[in-house]
Motif scaffolding. Sequence first.
Motif, PDB file in Angstrom:
ATOM      1  N   THR A 102       1.210  13.558  38.394  1.00 62.46           N
ATOM      2  CA  THR A 102       0.093  12.818  38.994  1.00 62.46           C
ATOM      3  C   THR A 102      -1.224  13.481  38.599  1.00 62.46           C
ATOM      4  OG1 THR A 102       0.358  14.077  41.068  1.00 62.46           O
ATOM      5  CG2 THR A 102       1.457  11.934  40.928  1.00 62.46           C
ATOM      6  N   SER A 103      -1.969  13.981  39.571  1.00 62.71           N
ATOM      7  CA  SER A 103      -3.266  14.604  39.300  1.00 62.71           C
ATOM      8  C   SER A 103      -3.586  15.628  40.378  1.00 62.71           C
ATOM      9  CB  SER A 103      -4.371  13.543  39.258  1.00 62.71           C
ATOM     10  OG  SER A 103      -4.568  12.996  40.558  1.00 62.71           O
ATOM     11  N   LYS A 158      -3.211   2.285  42.155  1.00 57.84           N
ATOM     12  CA  LYS A 158      -4.109   3.165  41.412  1.00 57.84           C
ATOM     13  C   LYS A 158      -5.536   2.647  41.459  1.00 57.84           C
ATOM     14  CE  LYS A 158      -1.697   5.863  37.938  1.00 57.84           C
ATOM     15  NZ  LYS A 158      -1.612   6.153  36.486  1.00 57.84           N
ATOM     16  N   ASP A 179      -3.162  12.114  31.355  1.00 52.08           N
ATOM     17  CA  ASP A 179      -3.115  11.220  32.497  1.00 52.08           C
ATOM     18  C   ASP A 179      -2.890   9.783  32.077  1.00 52.08           C
ATOM     19  OD1 ASP A 179      -3.474  13.290  34.188  1.00 52.08           O
ATOM     20  OD2 ASP A 179      -5.621  12.995  34.490  1.00 52.08           O
ATOM     21  N   ILE A 182       0.750   8.863  31.755  1.00 50.06           N
ATOM     22  CA  ILE A 182       1.588   8.866  32.941  1.00 50.06           C
ATOM     23  C   ILE A 182       1.883   7.418  33.350  1.00 50.06           C
ATOM     24  CG2 ILE A 182       1.732   9.518  35.374  1.00 50.06           C
ATOM     25  CD1 ILE A 182      -0.112  11.861  34.757  1.00 50.06           C
ATOM     26  N   HIS A 184       3.419   4.210  35.607  1.00 54.35           N
ATOM     27  CA  HIS A 184       3.336   3.915  37.036  1.00 54.35           C
ATOM     28  C   HIS A 184       4.562   4.462  37.769  1.00 54.35           C
ATOM     29  CE1 HIS A 184       1.919   1.929  40.598  1.00 54.35           C
ATOM     30  NE2 HIS A 184       3.007   1.209  40.713  1.00 54.35           N
ATOM     31  N   LYS A 186       6.352   7.156  36.954  1.00 57.22           N
ATOM     32  CA  LYS A 186       6.189   8.606  37.101  1.00 57.22           C
ATOM     33  C   LYS A 186       5.186   8.926  38.203  1.00 57.22           C
ATOM     34  CE  LYS A 186       7.374  10.107  32.407  1.00 57.22           C
ATOM     35  NZ  LYS A 186       6.844  10.757  31.180  1.00 57.22           N
ATOM     36  N   TRP A 187       4.130   8.118  38.278  1.00 56.35           N
ATOM     37  CA  TRP A 187       3.109   8.323  39.310  1.00 56.35           C
ATOM     38  C   TRP A 187       3.718   8.196  40.704  1.00 56.35           C
ATOM     39  CZ3 TRP A 187      -2.087   9.550  38.670  1.00 56.35           C
ATOM     40  CH2 TRP A 187      -2.883   9.452  39.811  1.00 56.35           C
ATOM     41  N   THR A 191       4.126  11.179  43.408  1.00 58.41           N
ATOM     42  CA  THR A 191       3.513  11.085  44.739  1.00 58.41           C
ATOM     43  C   THR A 191       4.529  11.385  45.831  1.00 58.41           C
ATOM     44  OG1 THR A 191       1.939   9.431  43.952  1.00 58.41           O
ATOM     45  CG2 THR A 191       2.253   9.581  46.330  1.00 58.41           C
ATOM     46  N   ASN A 309      -8.904   7.807  40.335  1.00 62.00           N
ATOM     47  CA  ASN A 309      -8.665   6.396  40.609  1.00 62.00           C
ATOM     48  C   ASN A 309      -9.149   6.029  42.006  1.00 62.00           C
ATOM     49  OD1 ASN A 309      -7.140   5.963  38.122  1.00 62.00           O
ATOM     50  ND2 ASN A 309      -5.560   7.224  39.093  1.00 62.00           N
ATOM     51  N   SER A 312      -6.586   6.741  44.786  1.00 63.22           N
ATOM     52  CA  SER A 312      -6.507   8.119  45.275  1.00 63.22           C
ATOM     53  C   SER A 312      -7.594   8.402  46.301  1.00 63.22           C
ATOM     54  CB  SER A 312      -6.634   9.098  44.108  1.00 63.22           C
ATOM     55  OG  SER A 312      -5.584   8.928  43.181  1.00 63.22           O
TER      56      SER A 312
END
Length: 358
Positions: A102-103, A158, A179, A182, A184, A186-187, A191, A309, A312
């Motif tokens: 993610t981030s 996102k 990023d 990555i 959706h 995997k995101w 999370t 995003n 987030s």
Amino acid sequence: MDQCYAKTMEEKKPYIAMIIVQIIFAGMAVVSKAAFNGGMNTFVFTFYRQAIATLVLLPLAIIFERRSSPPLPFKLMFKIFMVALFGYTINLNMHNIAIKLTSATVTSATSNLIPIFTFVLALLFRVEIITFKTCSGIVKAIGVVICLTGAMVIAFYKGPHLNSFIHHHPILHGSSQNDSNITHKKWIIGTFLMVLAAFCWSSWLVLLGIILKEYPSWIWSTVLLNLFSTIQCFIVAITTERNLNKWKLHWDEELLGVVYGGVLVSALVLYLQTWCIHKRGPVFVAMFSPLALLIAAAASSFLLGEVINLGSVLGGAFMVVGLYCVLWGKSRERKNMNSSVEDAKDSISIESRGCIVK
């Protein structure tokens, strides 16, 4: 006057300590994301940071606490071993995988679930209660729902990218390109791994509070947690990564991340958190989590060029609002409880005076 000032400063120390902790946590999210973007294995990274923390703390514990530390029976040592496994080894490895998927902003946003999970665990252990007949009870329940909604928003929405005003990023290492690759799926996985890591951390806070009642030396508790976690993390890392080239550290963001995580997070932060839990309890420690979100969002955008995003930001905002709904409800209940105690004392005092007059 001097005594009042000293007392005030003593009361402020836990607050100052937890602000420092959240600043360090936000920095950890940024530097570890940079290390993973550079290709470092997450399991090897976790082992190195725990090993460095142990090497830093063990000599200090031997120097300052070798004579005053209480005896450690095998049963209690086993408890500390299990707390290290659940709260550090499993938690940190899931946490680092989630950062890679993610981030840094998502990492800090989902950390706002820690106080909520701590509160839910307190409910399960009957330490906390929710009474829907009172305003504070309703607000606490709403706060839990809002926080969980925030986690869902981060995972499944996102939204558009928010443009950064800064175009020069000092430690950018393929972050923006990374990023964009990555998916959706995997995101979402990242999370929910972060949510699980938050639950593990909440459990760790509660369990450590129990451990400190049995073994009040927070310095040796910190050392033992890091030592056991280092051994556990080494087993995980050597099992998952057999390529020795992946174990080599270079003079770049990989070494920065390992040293930062080992010295500041696994050593200093763990010590400060353990001390604050000893002084104020696990809920006090958990309530400072939202501070890291604001710091990490700004730092990751400036230093890494990380794309933030809208999902987030919205999810993080939901979590902050939900968290402070719960904290407001708890504060209101505490005030009502204190006023009830004062009223009871006053009524007893009046009755006793009446008895004396008679």
